[in-house]
Write a protein that holds these residues in place. Structure first.
Motif, PDB file in Angstrom:
ATOM      1  N   ARG A 249     -31.169 101.734 147.326  1.00 15.38           N
ATOM      2  CA  ARG A 249     -32.406 102.149 146.672  1.00 15.38           C
ATOM      3  C   ARG A 249     -32.305 103.579 146.166  1.00 15.38           C
ATOM      4  O   ARG A 249     -32.695 103.894 145.040  1.00 15.38           O
ATOM      5  CB  ARG A 249     -33.577 102.026 147.646  1.00 15.38           C
ATOM      6  N   ASP A 250     -31.748 104.467 147.011  1.00 22.33           N
ATOM      7  CA  ASP A 250     -31.594 105.864 146.604  1.00 22.33           C
ATOM      8  C   ASP A 250     -30.674 105.981 145.392  1.00 22.33           C
ATOM      9  O   ASP A 250     -30.969 106.697 144.428  1.00 22.33           O
ATOM     10  CB  ASP A 250     -31.012 106.692 147.756  1.00 22.33           C
ATOM     11  N   ASP A 251     -29.550 105.273 145.465  1.00 22.59           N
ATOM     12  CA  ASP A 251     -28.541 105.374 144.406  1.00 22.59           C
ATOM     13  C   ASP A 251     -29.058 104.855 143.071  1.00 22.59           C
ATOM     14  O   ASP A 251     -28.736 105.404 142.012  1.00 22.59           O
ATOM     15  CB  ASP A 251     -27.291 104.592 144.831  1.00 22.59           C
ATOM     16  N   LYS A 252     -29.872 103.809 143.116  1.00 22.18           N
ATOM     17  CA  LYS A 252     -30.358 103.197 141.878  1.00 22.18           C
ATOM     18  C   LYS A 252     -31.722 103.733 141.449  1.00 22.18           C
ATOM     19  O   LYS A 252     -32.260 103.310 140.418  1.00 22.18           O
ATOM     20  CB  LYS A 252     -30.446 101.672 142.043  1.00 22.18           C
ATOM     21  N   GLY A 253     -32.280 104.655 142.228  1.00 21.46           N
ATOM     22  CA  GLY A 253     -33.551 105.260 141.853  1.00 21.46           C
ATOM     23  C   GLY A 253     -34.724 104.300 141.891  1.00 21.46           C
ATOM     24  O   GLY A 253     -35.639 104.390 141.064  1.00 21.46           O
TER      25      GLY A 253
END
Length: 214
Positions: free
Chosen positions: A94-98
């Motif tokens: 989730r963090d990586d893909k925003g």
């Protein structure tokens, strides 16, 4: 009363370890730094807050804590630990893909499918399925609808199983009599422990040798 924290006290005391390199996540009040086996309970989402309001209208905080304690006791520590790893990967994704926090839960079949597709080939299919099992239980803890059997998910999980990464460890040669004698030279058979080690090693060596000759 922090209901979830109160329920977590029913578990044996444990300190959260410093995240290993590659296991970091963006700081968020929804994801406190806790041991992996507590994430299933103590990591929340904006949806969790809404569900909490509904529960507060029906039962007391103490009863809710007892309910969480019951949920915790339904799984063993190792299972919660493994599921905590799945939550970590999902949050890193989730963090990586925003992806916004409001989309975490209930996670749509599209989001879950993208999560699985992102890791196909990087781990075994069983590992990815365990991650999904952890996410499903996380949804149960938060009374959120689960969409893990819808849309493309069945096909994607099957693909993850087929294309799962295999062990990259180079095969090692067989144990030989030379290895056995090297072990013997390092042992003092007058010592009971050393004698037991030697007996076990000799028995294992010749039993395996006999099986290989069958």
């Amino acid at each position: 009363m922090d209901i979830r924290r109160a329920a977590a006290l029913s578990l044996p005391p444990k300190k959260a370890r410093r995240p290993a390199i590659g296991n970091e996540i963006t700081e968020s009040p929804f994801r406190p730094h806790v041991p992996a086996d507590r994430r299933i309970l103590l990591w929340t989402t904006p949806y969790s807050l809404k569900a909490q309001i509904n529960r507060d209208a029906e039962v007391s905080p103490r009863l809710q804590a007892l309910m969480y304690e019951g949920l915790l006791s339904s799984t063993v520590d190792d299972t919660r630990q493994a599921y905590g790893a799945g939550l970590l990967r999902f949050n890193q994704f989730r963090d990586d893909k925003g992806i916004s926090e409001s989309s975490w839960m209930p996670a749509s079949s599209t989001l879950l499918g993208a999560f699985v597709a992102n890791y196909i080939g990087s781990g075994t299919g069983k590992m990815i399925q365990n991650w999904l099992n952890g996410l499903r239980l996380w949804h149960i803890y938060n009374e959120a609808e689960w969409h893990g059997k819808e849309g493309w998910l069945p096909a994607l999980t099957k693909s993850a199983d087929k294309k799962g990464a295999v062990s990259k460890r180079t095969p090692r040669g067989p144990i030989t009599e030379e290895h056995l004698m090297a072990l013997r030279k390092s042992l003092d058979l007058s010592l009971p422990m050393h004698a037991a080690i030697w007996a076990a090693a000799v028995a294992a060596f010749w039993v395996v040798d006999a099986l290989g000759s069958c």
